[in-house]
Design an enzyme around this catalytic site. Structure first.
Site, PDB file in Angstrom:
ATOM      1  N   CYS A 174     -18.950  -7.098   4.175  1.00 50.45           N
ATOM      2  CA  CYS A 174     -18.255  -5.843   4.453  1.00 50.45           C
ATOM      3  C   CYS A 174     -16.945  -5.857   3.680  1.00 50.45           C
ATOM      4  O   CYS A 174     -16.308  -6.920   3.554  1.00 50.45           O
ATOM      5  CB  CYS A 174     -17.977  -5.698   5.951  1.00 50.45           C
ATOM      6  SG  CYS A 174     -17.098  -4.176   6.412  1.00 50.45           S
ATOM      7  N   CYS A 191       0.566   0.694  10.258  1.00 52.54           N
ATOM      8  CA  CYS A 191       0.172  -0.379   9.339  1.00 52.54           C
ATOM      9  C   CYS A 191       1.356  -1.192   8.830  1.00 52.54           C
ATOM     10  O   CYS A 191       2.318  -0.644   8.281  1.00 52.54           O
ATOM     11  CB  CYS A 191      -0.602   0.204   8.162  1.00 52.54           C
ATOM     12  SG  CYS A 191      -1.284  -1.077   7.075  1.00 52.54           S
ATOM     13  N   CYS A 237       0.535   5.222   6.626  1.00 52.79           N
ATOM     14  CA  CYS A 237      -0.084   5.058   7.947  1.00 52.79           C
ATOM     15  C   CYS A 237       0.939   4.446   8.911  1.00 52.79           C
ATOM     16  O   CYS A 237       1.451   3.348   8.672  1.00 52.79           O
ATOM     17  CB  CYS A 237      -1.319   4.174   7.849  1.00 52.79           C
ATOM     18  SG  CYS A 237      -2.524   4.744   6.618  1.00 52.79           S
ATOM     19  N   ARG A 282     -17.302  -2.884  18.136  1.00 54.33           N
ATOM     20  CA  ARG A 282     -16.507  -4.106  17.946  1.00 54.33           C
ATOM     21  C   ARG A 282     -15.190  -4.026  18.703  1.00 54.33           C
ATOM     22  O   ARG A 282     -14.402  -3.091  18.530  1.00 54.33           O
ATOM     23  CB  ARG A 282     -16.229  -4.364  16.468  1.00 54.33           C
ATOM     24  CG  ARG A 282     -15.418  -5.660  16.243  1.00 54.33           C
ATOM     25  CD  ARG A 282     -15.204  -5.962  14.777  1.00 54.33           C
ATOM     26  NE  ARG A 282     -16.459  -6.184  14.100  1.00 54.33           N
ATOM     27  CZ  ARG A 282     -16.824  -5.569  12.978  1.00 54.33           C
ATOM     28  NH1 ARG A 282     -16.022  -4.685  12.414  1.00 54.33           N
ATOM     29  NH2 ARG A 282     -17.977  -5.828  12.418  1.00 54.33           N
ATOM     30  N   CYS A 286     -15.928 -10.107   6.221  1.00 55.10           N
ATOM     31  CA  CYS A 286     -15.307  -8.842   5.830  1.00 55.10           C
ATOM     32  C   CYS A 286     -14.066  -9.117   4.986  1.00 55.10           C
ATOM     33  O   CYS A 286     -13.276 -10.010   5.304  1.00 55.10           O
ATOM     34  CB  CYS A 286     -14.918  -8.040   7.066  1.00 55.10           C
ATOM     35  SG  CYS A 286     -16.261  -7.826   8.260  1.00 55.10           S
ATOM     36  N   CYS A 289       0.835  -1.197   0.000  1.00 53.07           N
ATOM     37  CA  CYS A 289       0.000   0.000   0.000  1.00 53.07           C
ATOM     38  C   CYS A 289       0.875   1.254   0.000  1.00 53.07           C
ATOM     39  O   CYS A 289       1.828   1.352   0.792  1.00 53.07           O
ATOM     40  CB  CYS A 289      -0.917   0.010   1.212  1.00 53.07           C
ATOM     41  SG  CYS A 289      -2.033   1.432   1.231  1.00 53.07           S
ATOM     42  N   CYS A 325     -19.083   1.274   8.545  1.00 56.52           N
ATOM     43  CA  CYS A 325     -18.263   0.689   9.604  1.00 56.52           C
ATOM     44  C   CYS A 325     -17.073   1.624   9.776  1.00 56.52           C
ATOM     45  O   CYS A 325     -16.245   1.752   8.867  1.00 56.52           O
ATOM     46  CB  CYS A 325     -17.812  -0.712   9.214  1.00 56.52           C
ATOM     47  SG  CYS A 325     -16.674  -1.486  10.398  1.00 56.52           S
TER      48      CYS A 325
END
Length: 303
Positions: free
Chosen positions: A113, A45, A42, A245, A82, A38, A173
């Site tokens: 999801c 991550c 971030c 969650r 998900c 990616c 979400c």
């Protein structure tokens, strides 16, 4: 956030019982359908190319391989499946493949999801047409602390994607991560930002930082577990009808800490050995915990 702990827990449990069966927990499973590579930076991550975590990038999975995972998940009691891809934003040709996955999972009778990064309005509509139930796009932290975590996309970029998802008629979400070196004021700011969205997210994942080998994990002090429980409780009080969650970080939590989270109003978890690339308790451990606490998996949604 500053209430005495017994008072906070009482208020959170009271709100929870007014809107949910306290003995039921919604069980989801998260599958990484495209891992690593990616371009975002971030700081938490393991899938970012900016973070030297040794993770190898993979191609998008084949549809049938994903559906095989979904069938196994359903057999283990999972009601929401998900799928996550490590993209800044999906290309239209890849979105077609993801839509086929969504259609296949829906045909199994499960909620669906996906989390794919930023979306355009047209892409959100395409996902809605495929039958997508939820789109995950976290705001991560407070608006004030955000620049310390991410520089390659803005807070407004995230809000724009949430608006596209909501406009398309897909459930939202959206949650965040705590333990990234933020202050309690920033944890207040995270929950405030979520609770003052035009509509409360239908699902609010609260994650404890794991991210081994990432800048955030390497520089942040360990968040006390009771501070995490407080965050869950305040999320429940301020977003009373949302599924809250208990997400990443459970592997580092004792049964007692997780029990406090359920008492604080958490009513959703992820089954399975991994959350994308993050370790997670195995399903047998979760079933044993549910048995200890007298909890039951929430039934599959009616069609």
């Amino acid at each position: 956030f500053a209430l005495p702990f017994p008072e906070l827990m009482f208020r959170a449990q009271s709100v929870h019982r007014a809107h949910f069966d306290p003995s039921q927990v919604q069980v989801s499973q998260l599958l990484s359908i495209k891992t690593g590579g990616c371009p975002e930076d971030c700081g938490y991550c393991t899938q970012s190319v900016h973070n030297n975590t040794g993770l190898k990038a993979t191609k998008l999975m084949e549809v049938e391989a994903v559906l095989a995972e979904a069938r196994a998940a359903k057999e283990s009691g999972v009601s929401r499946f998900c799928m996550g891809a490590a993209w800044r934003n999906p290309k239209d040709k890849d979105l077609d493949t993801v839509c086929a996955m969504v259609e296949g999972v829906k045909a199994l009778g499960m909620e669906t999801c996906v989390t794919l990064g930023m979306l355009t309005g047209d892409q959100a509509l395409r996902l809605k047409e495929s039958g997508l139930d939820y789109y995950n796009h976290n705001i991560d932290t407070s608006p004030e602390y955000y620049r310390h975590v991410i520089t390659t996309r803005t807070y407004q970029d995230r809000l724009d994607t949430l608006e596209a998802v909501r406009t398309a008629g897909i459930n939202v979400c959206c949650g965040g991560i705590v333990g990234m070196g933020e202050s309690q004021e920033d944890r207040v700011g995270l929950i405030h930002a979520l609770a003052t969205l035009p509509v409360h997210p239908e699902s609010v994942p609260i994650n404890a930082l794991v991210g081994t080998g990432t800048p955030a994990a390497d520089t942040s002090p360990k968040l006390p577990h009771l501070d995490f429980v407080r965050t869950i409780a305040v999320a429940r009080i301020t977003m009373p009808k949302s599924m809250v969650r208990l997400s990443a970080g459970r592997e580092d939590m004792s049964d007692e800490t997780q029990a406090l989270c359920f008492m604080a109003g958490a009513n959703s978890i992820f089954y399975g050995p991994k959350l994308l690339t993050t370790p997670n308790p195995v399903a047998d451990a979760d079933r044993a915990l549910f048995a200890k606490l007298g909890l039951l998996p929430m039934p599959l949604p009616e069609r």
